[in-house]
Design a protein around this motif. Structure first.
Motif, mmCIF file in Angstrom:
data_model
loop_
_atom_site.group_PDB
_atom_site.id
_atom_site.type_symbol
_atom_site.label_atom_id
_atom_site.label_comp_id
_atom_site.label_asym_id
_atom_site.label_seq_id
_atom_site.Cartn_x
_atom_site.Cartn_y
_atom_site.Cartn_z
ATOM 1 N N TRP A 114 0.823 -1.207 0.000
ATOM 2 C CA TRP A 114 0.000 0.000 0.000
ATOM 3 C C TRP A 114 0.857 1.258 0.000
ATOM 4 O O TRP A 114 0.530 2.257 -0.665
ATOM 5 C CB TRP A 114 -0.928 0.008 1.208
ATOM 6 N N ASN A 115 1.961 1.235 0.728
ATOM 7 C CA ASN A 115 2.831 2.417 0.777
ATOM 8 C C ASN A 115 3.429 2.706 -0.602
ATOM 9 O O ASN A 115 3.482 3.867 -1.037
ATOM 10 C CB ASN A 115 3.947 2.191 1.794
ATOM 11 N N GLU A 116 3.859 1.663 -1.299
ATOM 12 C CA GLU A 116 4.399 1.835 -2.642
ATOM 13 C C GLU A 116 3.323 2.333 -3.605
ATOM 14 O O GLU A 116 3.585 3.172 -4.475
ATOM 15 C CB GLU A 116 4.978 0.509 -3.140
ATOM 16 N N PHE A 117 2.114 1.830 -3.429
ATOM 17 C CA PHE A 117 0.999 2.221 -4.284
ATOM 18 C C PHE A 117 0.678 3.703 -4.120
ATOM 19 O O PHE A 117 0.567 4.448 -5.109
ATOM 20 C CB PHE A 117 -0.220 1.368 -3.936
ATOM 21 N N PHE A 118 0.538 4.172 -2.881
ATOM 22 C CA PHE A 118 0.199 5.579 -2.647
ATOM 23 C C PHE A 118 1.371 6.507 -2.980
ATOM 24 O O PHE A 118 1.164 7.634 -3.426
ATOM 25 C CB PHE A 118 -0.250 5.789 -1.196
ATOM 26 N N ALA A 119 2.598 6.044 -2.775
ATOM 27 C CA ALA A 119 3.759 6.854 -3.152
ATOM 28 C C ALA A 119 3.772 7.108 -4.655
ATOM 29 O O ALA A 119 4.107 8.213 -5.119
ATOM 30 C CB ALA A 119 5.047 6.156 -2.710
ATOM 31 N N ASP A 120 3.387 6.102 -5.433
ATOM 32 C CA ASP A 120 3.313 6.272 -6.891
ATOM 33 C C ASP A 120 2.221 7.262 -7.273
ATOM 34 O O ASP A 120 2.406 8.098 -8.171
ATOM 35 C CB ASP A 120 3.065 4.917 -7.558
ATOM 36 N N LEU A 121 1.070 7.199 -6.593
ATOM 37 C CA LEU A 121 -0.011 8.145 -6.886
ATOM 38 C C LEU A 121 0.424 9.572 -6.609
ATOM 39 O O LEU A 121 0.158 10.490 -7.399
ATOM 40 C CB LEU A 121 -1.253 7.799 -6.050
ATOM 41 N N VAL A 122 1.091 9.777 -5.485
ATOM 42 C CA VAL A 122 1.555 11.132 -5.135
ATOM 43 C C VAL A 122 2.606 11.604 -6.137
ATOM 44 O O VAL A 122 2.605 12.772 -6.559
ATOM 45 C CB VAL A 122 2.119 11.129 -3.702
#
Length: 273
Positions: free
Chosen positions: A213-221
């Motif tokens: 999840w952290n990698e996923f949201f970091a990519d969105l940001v």
């Protein structure tokens, strides 16, 4: 995580793409349909377009365009014309609802795991089209792959800010190394500056973990996700930590549907009402 026995993950994915990203669906549908029409016409004349062949029975002679209304909008269909004889795609224009349903399904599958020659060949046979060569199917898959990749990595700042965001994980079966395994699809949708839902991102992971999840949201940001004031999701600890780490100051709300499912999982069925 949404339990697979409660919802249909593939159907939910297709619905999310159709409703929240109609531009992607229109682009993919138009590319798929026109590629299938061209390949099907090649099979009718007995040779691929632009290639000499002794088995050729006719030649291509331009296109006639027709609007096709679908659930994601009207698309431009280019029907190939022949110098001798006629070509008409009855599989598309006379059985439209069934064909569109199959195309919507394959678009969702393409978005999720990329396009493969086997998937495209299976779609073609589902529609009742026979005689396509492996090279034709491979070219269609390659064309769709580029569209999917462009959408997956598109910048988000132009459509932002996204005030409200929802996040969830779907359990789906995928083929890996010759066997079928369960994989987790991380999905996020948001409300853009025009007030419409939009699929922000989707990523396949082996398990729903905090790191995923952290990698996923970091990519969105990194792609330009800004202005988020509220994120709605289930109570997965790793998901909540990823939201706090990548979207500081954003409020979080537990999804009522997930909460109801959690209660149903620990109470007798007679008490569900």
């Amino acid at each position: 995580m949404t339990a697979p026995h409660i919802v249909d993950p593939a159907g939910l994915l297709g619905e999310a793409l159709a409703e929240a990203s109609p531009d992607l669906m229109r682009s993919l549908l138009q590319s798929i349909i026109n590629a299938l029409l061209s390949a099907d016409a090649d099979a009718v004349v007995g040779a691929e377009w632009g290639r000499p062949s002794t088995s050729r029975s006719s030649q291509r002679n331009g296109y006639r365009h027709r609007d096709l209304d679908t659930r994601v909008g009207t698309i431009d269909v280019a029907i190939p014309k022949l110098r001798k004889g006629t070509y008409f795609p009855e599989w598309l224009l006379e059985r439209r609802k069934r064909s569109e349903s199959a195309l919507i399904t394959v678009v969702a599958d393409c978005y999720l795991a990329g396009v493969s020659t086997r998937r495209m060949d299976k779609l073609v046979k589902t529609l009742g089209i026979d005689g396509l060569s492996k090279s034709q199917v491979s070219r269609m898959a390659a064309d769709l792959d580029s569209i999917v990749e462009d959408f997956r990595h598109r910048p988000l700042d132009a459509a932002g800010p996204f005030t409200f965001v929802t996040a969830d994980a779907l359990t789906m079966k995928v083929r890996e190394g010759g066997r079928v395994i369960n994989a987790v699809v991380l999905l996020a949708t948001g409300v853009n500056n025009d007030g419409h839902r939009e699929v922000l991102g989707m990523r396949v992971a082996t398990a729903e973990t905090g790191a995923a999840w952290n990698e996923f949201f970091a990519d969105l940001v990194a792609r330009g996700l800004t202005g988020v004031r509220l994120v709605t999701s289930d109570a997965h600890a790793g998901l909540r930590e990823a939201i706090a780490a990548n979207l500081p100051g954003t409020s979080w709300q537990r999804c009522r549907t997930h909460y109801a499912f959690n209660l149903m999982g620990v109470t007798p069925k007679a008490m569900w009402p």
